[in-house]
Design a protein around this motif. Structure first.
Motif, PDB file in Angstrom:
ATOM      1  N   ILE A 136      19.045  51.534  91.289  1.00 10.25           N
ATOM      2  CA  ILE A 136      20.483  51.367  91.536  1.00 10.25           C
ATOM      3  C   ILE A 136      20.750  50.482  92.751  1.00 10.25           C
ATOM      4  O   ILE A 136      21.674  49.672  92.749  1.00 10.25           O
ATOM      5  CB  ILE A 136      21.166  52.748  91.671  1.00 10.25           C
ATOM      6  CG1 ILE A 136      21.094  53.478  90.330  1.00 10.25           C
ATOM      7  CG2 ILE A 136      22.614  52.606  92.145  1.00 10.25           C
ATOM      8  CD1 ILE A 136      21.557  54.911  90.355  1.00 10.25           C
TER       9      ILE A 136
ATOM     10  N   LYS B 119      26.166  52.532  97.172  1.00 11.18           N
ATOM     11  CA  LYS B 119      25.650  53.009  95.879  1.00 11.18           C
ATOM     12  C   LYS B 119      25.508  54.535  95.845  1.00 11.18           C
ATOM     13  O   LYS B 119      24.996  55.087  94.879  1.00 11.18           O
ATOM     14  CB  LYS B 119      24.291  52.369  95.581  1.00 11.18           C
ATOM     15  CG  LYS B 119      24.300  50.862  95.551  1.00 11.18           C
ATOM     16  CD  LYS B 119      25.056  50.352  94.363  1.00 11.18           C
ATOM     17  CE  LYS B 119      24.922  48.841  94.272  1.00 11.18           C
ATOM     18  NZ  LYS B 119      25.646  48.303  93.149  1.00 11.18           N
TER      19      LYS B 119
ATOM     20  N   GLU C 186      26.959  56.502  92.773  1.00  9.41           N
ATOM     21  CA  GLU C 186      26.189  56.155  91.573  1.00  9.41           C
ATOM     22  C   GLU C 186      24.822  56.844  91.581  1.00  9.41           C
ATOM     23  O   GLU C 186      24.364  57.360  90.558  1.00  9.41           O
ATOM     24  CB  GLU C 186      26.041  54.636  91.504  1.00  9.41           C
ATOM     25  CG  GLU C 186      25.562  54.116  90.188  1.00  9.41           C
ATOM     26  CD  GLU C 186      25.528  52.593  90.130  1.00  9.41           C
ATOM     27  OE1 GLU C 186      24.877  52.083  89.202  1.00  9.41           O
ATOM     28  OE2 GLU C 186      26.123  51.919  91.000  1.00  9.41           O
TER      29      GLU C 186
END
Length: 157
Positions: free
Chosen positions: A14, A20, A23
């Motif tokens: 990712i 991030k 996520e």
């Protein structure tokens, strides 16, 4: 694969930047058998992203799509925003409790279902509505709720 390696692999895939975080948390939770992120996993993410554990925990515990507590395979989130509330989301909650044999915040004995309230799921036109994992169900009544539960249970057999 051990937990550390699994999480590091997710982070590498990712991206190893703080933007991030959500996520990464979603992916870690998705790969969990119990549909939540453990304290140990939060610590690994914190260390790898160089973000304070308090921030990682804060994000993981703030968003309703994430959880730091064990949940069922099917997470039944009953919308409790104004349109759903006005259209009897409390009654919908009672029907789910009866159908599943659990109270809000609990998990069924077989680990299949957990039940919780959530804020708006973006389905005001379908009020009262619930989100079960990624699926939205609306215009609910007692019969529809029992059919949904029966259908999900049959998928598990």
């Amino acid at each position: 694969m051990n937990m550390d390696k699994r999480i590091i692999k997710i982070i590498e895939k990712i991206g190893k930047t703080s933007d991030k975080l959500i996520e990464i948390l979603l992916e870690v939770q998705k790969q969990s058998d119990e549909n939540y992120i453990t304290e140990k996993e939060l610590k690994i993410i914190s260390k790898e992203l160089r973000i304070p554990l308090s921030k990682v925990y804060g994000v993981a515990s703030f968003y309703s799509m994430l959880s730091t507590k064990k949940r069922g395979k099917y997470v039944v989130q009953i919308c409790n925003s104004a349109p759903c509330y006005v259209k009897n989301s409390k009654e919908v909650a009672k029907f789910f409790e009866a159908a599943l044999g659990i109270k809000m915040g609990e998990i069924t004995e077989d680990g299949l279902f957990s039940l919780e309230f959530t804020s708006c799921i973006g389905a005001c036109d379908l009020a009262p509505a619930v989100k079960i994992n990624e699926e939205i169900y609306g215009n609910l009544d007692r019969d529809k709720i029992y059919k949904i539960i029966d259908s999900l249970r049959k998928e598990e057999k």
